[in-house]
Design a protein around this motif. Sequence first.
Motif, PDB file in Angstrom:
ATOM      1  N   PHE A   6       0.646  -1.356  -0.012  1.00  0.00           N
ATOM      2  CA  PHE A   6      -0.023   0.108   0.071  1.00  0.00           C
ATOM      3  C   PHE A   6       0.847   1.255  -0.110  1.00  0.00           C
ATOM      4  O   PHE A   6       0.561   2.220  -0.806  1.00  0.00           O
ATOM      5  N   ASN A   7       1.878   1.502   0.897  1.00  0.00           N
ATOM      6  CA  ASN A   7       2.502   2.459   0.993  1.00  0.00           C
ATOM      7  C   ASN A   7       3.647   2.678  -0.073  1.00  0.00           C
ATOM      8  O   ASN A   7       3.685   3.711  -0.749  1.00  0.00           O
ATOM      9  N   MET A   8       4.133   1.685  -0.656  1.00  0.00           N
ATOM     10  CA  MET A   8       4.528   1.911  -2.172  1.00  0.00           C
ATOM     11  C   MET A   8       3.795   2.371  -3.370  1.00  0.00           C
ATOM     12  O   MET A   8       4.317   3.111  -4.085  1.00  0.00           O
ATOM     13  N   SER A   9       2.708   1.710  -3.125  1.00  0.00           N
ATOM     14  CA  SER A   9       1.488   2.086  -4.460  1.00  0.00           C
ATOM     15  C   SER A   9       1.229   3.835  -4.217  1.00  0.00           C
ATOM     16  O   SER A   9       1.175   4.232  -5.178  1.00  0.00           O
ATOM     17  N   LEU A  10       1.044   4.064  -2.803  1.00  0.00           N
ATOM     18  CA  LEU A  10       0.751   5.422  -2.497  1.00  0.00           C
ATOM     19  C   LEU A  10       1.857   6.359  -2.986  1.00  0.00           C
ATOM     20  O   LEU A  10       1.586   7.464  -3.537  1.00  0.00           O
ATOM     21  N   ARG A  11       3.044   6.073  -2.551  1.00  0.00           N
ATOM     22  CA  ARG A  11       4.302   6.970  -2.904  1.00  0.00           C
ATOM     23  C   ARG A  11       4.381   7.089  -4.259  1.00  0.00           C
ATOM     24  O   ARG A  11       4.789   8.043  -4.898  1.00  0.00           O
ATOM     25  N   LYS A  12       4.208   5.808  -5.296  1.00  0.00           N
ATOM     26  CA  LYS A  12       4.202   5.972  -6.538  1.00  0.00           C
ATOM     27  C   LYS A  12       3.160   6.997  -7.392  1.00  0.00           C
ATOM     28  O   LYS A  12       3.508   7.901  -8.105  1.00  0.00           O
ATOM     29  N   PHE A  13       2.143   7.139  -6.619  1.00  0.00           N
ATOM     30  CA  PHE A  13       0.973   7.700  -7.146  1.00  0.00           C
ATOM     31  C   PHE A  13       1.276   9.284  -6.853  1.00  0.00           C
ATOM     32  O   PHE A  13       1.221  10.075  -7.613  1.00  0.00           O
ATOM     33  N   LEU A  14       1.873   9.527  -5.557  1.00  0.00           N
ATOM     34  CA  LEU A  14       2.044  11.015  -4.901  1.00  0.00           C
ATOM     35  C   LEU A  14       3.353  11.405  -5.964  1.00  0.00           C
ATOM     36  O   LEU A  14       3.664  12.777  -6.367  1.00  0.00           O
ATOM     37  N   LYS A  15       4.367  10.537  -6.472  1.00  0.00           N
ATOM     38  CA  LYS A  15       5.361  11.189  -6.986  1.00  0.00           C
ATOM     39  C   LYS A  15       5.220  11.372  -8.521  1.00  0.00           C
ATOM     40  O   LYS A  15       5.281  12.375  -8.950  1.00  0.00           O
ATOM     41  N   THR A  16       4.044  10.392  -8.998  1.00  0.00           N
ATOM     42  CA  THR A  16       3.490  10.785 -10.422  1.00  0.00           C
ATOM     43  C   THR A  16       2.809  12.294 -10.326  1.00  0.00           C
ATOM     44  O   THR A  16       3.034  13.066 -11.189  1.00  0.00           O
TER      45      THR A  16
END
Length: 70
Positions: A6-16
């Motif tokens: 979840f944290n990795m997915s969230l961080r990827k979204f926020l980076k995008t």
Amino acid sequence: MSDDAFNMSLRKFLKTVGVTSQREIEDAVRAVAEAGDLPAGAVRAKVVLSIDALGLTHEVTGDIDMPGDS
């Protein structure tokens, strides 16, 4: 889904979001500057984040100093 996934997915979204938003702002500033209409001082920006499935709406506002300002 694990917390790590979840944290990795969230961080990827926020980076995008961050990268694409910066690019869009820079492109808009460049276009307005080329047209000779760049405002002096800071401009007010607003971002609205919404996740319908979670019933979330979050608004962030702030000022962005325009190029050439000290």
